[in-house]
Design a protein around this motif. Structure first.
Motif, PDB file in Angstrom:
ATOM      1  N   LYS A  11      29.637  41.636  37.785  1.00  0.00           N
ATOM      2  CA  LYS A  11      30.651  41.612  37.043  1.00  0.00           C
ATOM      3  C   LYS A  11      32.030  41.494  37.743  1.00  0.00           C
ATOM      4  O   LYS A  11      32.115  42.236  38.776  1.00  0.00           O
ATOM      5  CB  LYS A  11      30.655  42.826  36.149  1.00  0.00           C
ATOM      6  CG  LYS A  11      29.414  42.786  35.110  1.00  0.00           C
ATOM      7  CD  LYS A  11      29.433  43.797  34.187  1.00  0.00           C
ATOM      8  CE  LYS A  11      28.130  43.833  33.471  1.00  0.00           C
ATOM      9  NZ  LYS A  11      27.829  42.660  32.608  1.00  0.00           N
ATOM     10  N   VAL A  12      33.043  40.721  37.366  1.00  0.00           N
ATOM     11  CA  VAL A  12      34.234  40.632  37.815  1.00  0.00           C
ATOM     12  C   VAL A  12      35.283  40.764  36.960  1.00  0.00           C
ATOM     13  O   VAL A  12      35.139  40.376  35.733  1.00  0.00           O
ATOM     14  CB  VAL A  12      34.456  39.497  38.833  1.00  0.00           C
ATOM     15  CG1 VAL A  12      35.841  39.125  39.195  1.00  0.00           C
ATOM     16  CG2 VAL A  12      33.640  39.361  39.801  1.00  0.00           C
ATOM     17  N   HIS A  13      36.370  41.652  37.180  1.00  0.00           N
ATOM     18  CA  HIS A  13      37.391  41.707  36.272  1.00  0.00           C
ATOM     19  C   HIS A  13      38.818  42.046  36.818  1.00  0.00           C
ATOM     20  O   HIS A  13      38.708  42.418  38.156  1.00  0.00           O
ATOM     21  CB  HIS A  13      37.268  42.765  35.080  1.00  0.00           C
ATOM     22  CG  HIS A  13      37.104  44.077  35.610  1.00  0.00           C
ATOM     23  ND1 HIS A  13      35.882  44.707  36.192  1.00  0.00           N
ATOM     24  CD2 HIS A  13      37.917  45.049  35.463  1.00  0.00           C
ATOM     25  CE1 HIS A  13      36.439  45.964  36.457  1.00  0.00           C
ATOM     26  NE2 HIS A  13      37.637  46.253  36.158  1.00  0.00           N
ATOM     27  N   VAL A  14      39.813  42.252  36.208  1.00  0.00           N
ATOM     28  CA  VAL A  14      41.206  42.305  36.902  1.00  0.00           C
ATOM     29  C   VAL A  14      41.695  43.850  36.144  1.00  0.00           C
ATOM     30  O   VAL A  14      41.691  43.975  35.052  1.00  0.00           O
ATOM     31  CB  VAL A  14      42.276  41.480  36.815  1.00  0.00           C
ATOM     32  CG1 VAL A  14      43.553  41.801  37.302  1.00  0.00           C
ATOM     33  CG2 VAL A  14      41.541  40.046  37.213  1.00  0.00           C
ATOM     34  N   GLU A  15      42.095  44.759  36.977  1.00  0.00           N
ATOM     35  CA  GLU A  15      42.973  46.123  36.497  1.00  0.00           C
ATOM     36  C   GLU A  15      44.123  46.023  37.100  1.00  0.00           C
ATOM     37  O   GLU A  15      44.733  45.626  37.958  1.00  0.00           O
ATOM     38  CB  GLU A  15      41.876  47.175  37.235  1.00  0.00           C
ATOM     39  CG  GLU A  15      40.369  47.369  36.465  1.00  0.00           C
ATOM     40  CD  GLU A  15      39.896  48.540  36.724  1.00  0.00           C
ATOM     41  OE1 GLU A  15      40.565  49.295  37.810  1.00  0.00           O
ATOM     42  OE2 GLU A  15      38.844  49.039  36.623  1.00  0.00           O
ATOM     43  N   LEU A  16      44.934  46.785  36.155  1.00  0.00           N
ATOM     44  CA  LEU A  16      46.306  47.083  36.608  1.00  0.00           C
ATOM     45  C   LEU A  16      46.253  48.185  37.761  1.00  0.00           C
ATOM     46  O   LEU A  16      45.314  48.865  38.130  1.00  0.00           O
ATOM     47  CB  LEU A  16      47.081  47.951  35.482  1.00  0.00           C
ATOM     48  CG  LEU A  16      47.675  47.013  34.334  1.00  0.00           C
ATOM     49  CD1 LEU A  16      48.218  48.101  33.154  1.00  0.00           C
ATOM     50  CD2 LEU A  16      48.686  46.307  34.852  1.00  0.00           C
ATOM     51  N   TRP A  17      47.511  47.982  38.679  1.00  0.00           N
ATOM     52  CA  TRP A  17      47.491  49.054  39.954  1.00  0.00           C
ATOM     53  C   TRP A  17      47.763  50.202  39.117  1.00  0.00           C
ATOM     54  O   TRP A  17      48.269  50.509  37.725  1.00  0.00           O
ATOM     55  CB  TRP A  17      48.656  48.593  40.690  1.00  0.00           C
ATOM     56  CG  TRP A  17      48.726  49.159  41.772  1.00  0.00           C
ATOM     57  CD1 TRP A  17      49.329  50.416  42.160  1.00  0.00           C
ATOM     58  CD2 TRP A  17      48.257  48.701  43.021  1.00  0.00           C
ATOM     59  NE1 TRP A  17      49.218  50.677  43.477  1.00  0.00           N
ATOM     60  CE2 TRP A  17      48.582  49.775  43.998  1.00  0.00           C
ATOM     61  CE3 TRP A  17      47.516  47.804  43.540  1.00  0.00           C
ATOM     62  CZ2 TRP A  17      48.153  49.374  45.332  1.00  0.00           C
ATOM     63  CZ3 TRP A  17      47.090  47.366  44.508  1.00  0.00           C
ATOM     64  CH2 TRP A  17      47.479  48.445  45.639  1.00  0.00           C
ATOM     65  N   ASP A  18      47.594  51.516  39.696  1.00  0.00           N
ATOM     66  CA  ASP A  18      47.886  52.738  39.115  1.00  0.00           C
ATOM     67  C   ASP A  18      49.464  52.605  38.626  1.00  0.00           C
ATOM     68  O   ASP A  18      50.350  52.442  39.472  1.00  0.00           O
ATOM     69  CB  ASP A  18      47.696  53.950  40.041  1.00  0.00           C
ATOM     70  CG  ASP A  18      46.082  54.056  40.324  1.00  0.00           C
ATOM     71  OD1 ASP A  18      45.339  53.514  39.532  1.00  0.00           O
ATOM     72  OD2 ASP A  18      45.567  54.502  41.300  1.00  0.00           O
ATOM     73  N   ASN A  19      49.592  53.193  37.363  1.00  0.00           N
ATOM     74  CA  ASN A  19      51.208  53.252  36.946  1.00  0.00           C
ATOM     75  C   ASN A  19      51.910  51.836  36.981  1.00  0.00           C
ATOM     76  O   ASN A  19      53.141  51.879  36.969  1.00  0.00           O
ATOM     77  CB  ASN A  19      51.946  54.412  37.538  1.00  0.00           C
ATOM     78  CG  ASN A  19      51.294  55.863  37.606  1.00  0.00           C
ATOM     79  OD1 ASN A  19      50.859  56.382  36.730  1.00  0.00           O
ATOM     80  ND2 ASN A  19      51.208  56.490  38.688  1.00  0.00           N
ATOM     81  N   GLY A  20      50.990  50.805  36.870  1.00  0.00           N
ATOM     82  CA  GLY A  20      51.518  49.732  36.921  1.00  0.00           C
ATOM     83  C   GLY A  20      51.745  49.038  35.600  1.00  0.00           C
ATOM     84  O   GLY A  20      51.130  49.571  34.561  1.00  0.00           O
ATOM     85  N   ARG A  21      52.763  47.947  35.457  1.00  0.00           N
ATOM     86  CA  ARG A  21      52.925  47.371  34.312  1.00  0.00           C
ATOM     87  C   ARG A  21      53.055  45.852  34.501  1.00  0.00           C
ATOM     88  O   ARG A  21      53.630  45.601  35.553  1.00  0.00           O
ATOM     89  CB  ARG A  21      54.177  47.899  33.377  1.00  0.00           C
ATOM     90  CG  ARG A  21      54.510  46.839  32.260  1.00  0.00           C
ATOM     91  CD  ARG A  21      55.830  47.503  31.662  1.00  0.00           C
ATOM     92  NE  ARG A  21      55.671  48.925  31.063  1.00  0.00           N
ATOM     93  CZ  ARG A  21      56.727  49.268  30.366  1.00  0.00           C
ATOM     94  NH1 ARG A  21      57.837  48.692  30.303  1.00  0.00           N
ATOM     95  NH2 ARG A  21      56.370  50.277  29.421  1.00  0.00           N
ATOM     96  N   VAL A  22      52.354  45.067  33.594  1.00  0.00           N
ATOM     97  CA  VAL A  22      52.661  43.608  33.653  1.00  0.00           C
ATOM     98  C   VAL A  22      53.289  42.937  32.351  1.00  0.00           C
ATOM     99  O   VAL A  22      53.105  43.656  31.194  1.00  0.00           O
ATOM    100  CB  VAL A  22      51.221  42.834  34.094  1.00  0.00           C
ATOM    101  CG1 VAL A  22      50.806  43.292  35.434  1.00  0.00           C
ATOM    102  CG2 VAL A  22      50.196  43.247  33.059  1.00  0.00           C
TER     103      VAL A  22
END
Length: 244
Positions: free
Chosen positions: A215-226
């Motif tokens: 499985k492959v997915h994308v996560e936010l960086w710690d304390n990040g926002r997009v």
């Protein structure tokens, strides 16, 4: 030639040993000579016939030899022809088998590709949050249905080499960054800390070897926002290069 010489010698011998040769008169001698000339002519004719027969026999022998050689060559040609036909048959069969394998390969080779952006309508700020998985809702394509738009997770259907790329966009109020995760292991990331500029964008890509069900997915960086809207600033895409 030897036969002709032998016959001539025999005739000459008969000329001198015939009884009463010395006692003949002129007329008898003339008659006798005419008979002998006639005899010699007959002998010469017979010699010519014999020589002609000899030449004919020699020519026949040569002709038979030539015929035998031609027959042998013809048999060899027929053999080569059959061998060529056999090779052509094998070649045709091999070409058909190759075409069949290609056709089956095209039919059985999985076609896997997807591309999506973060929001399907309006606009969204994502993060900081406890659940850092980015779920890309606006699906542009999902051939093979390996990407799940409800979980944001891509599941490899077959063993293979896969290409993934993702991009992020954010404003300077928060850390802007994300991480590509294979199963539970970080692979690559993008990152930009808060700064005086108004906004930041970044992207990254990788080729990953996956086993079926990885499985492959994308996560936010710690304390990040997009951030994303219908302009598609924050995206996630991937496809199968080839199966293994």
């Amino acid at each position: 030639m030897e036969s002709r010489a032998f016959l001539l010698l025999s005739l000459l011998g008969s000329l001198f040993v015939e009884p009463g040769f010395g006692q003949r008169g002129d007329e008898d001698l003339n008659e006798w000579m005419k008979e002998k000339e006639k005899l010699m002519k007959n002998l010469e004719d017979k010699l010519k016939i014999v020589e002609c027969q000899s030449k004919t026999e020699a020519l026949g022998t040569r002709l038979n030899t030539t015929v035998d050689e031609l027959t042998r060559q013809k048999a060899e040609m027929e053999k080569l022809k059959k061998e060529n036909e056999g090779l052509k048959t094998k070649l045709d069969a091999s070409e058909k088998e190759i075409d069949k394998l290609k056709e089956n390969s095209y039919k059985t080779a999985p076609q896997i590709a997807f591309s999506a952006s973060l929001v399907s309508s309006g606009e969204m700020y994502k993060g900081p949050c406890a659940d850092k998985t980015l779920i890309f809702k606006r699906v542009f394509s999902n051939i093979g249905n390996a990407y799940n738009l409800n979980t944001g997770i891509f599941t490899a259907p077959v063993n293979g080499l896969y290409y993934f790329t993702f991009s992020t966009y954010g404003y300077n109020t928060h850390t802007m960054g994300a991480i590509l995760i294979k199963n539970t292991v970080r692979q690559i990331s993008v990152y930009d800390s808060p700064s005086a500029d108004g906004s930041d964008s970044s992207s990254n890509a990788a080729v990953l070897q996956l086993a079926a069900s990885d499985k492959v997915h994308v996560e936010l960086w710690d304390n990040g926002r997009v951030f994303d809207d219908l302009n598609g600033h924050t995206t996630f895409s991937g496809f199968l290069l080839f199966s293994l």
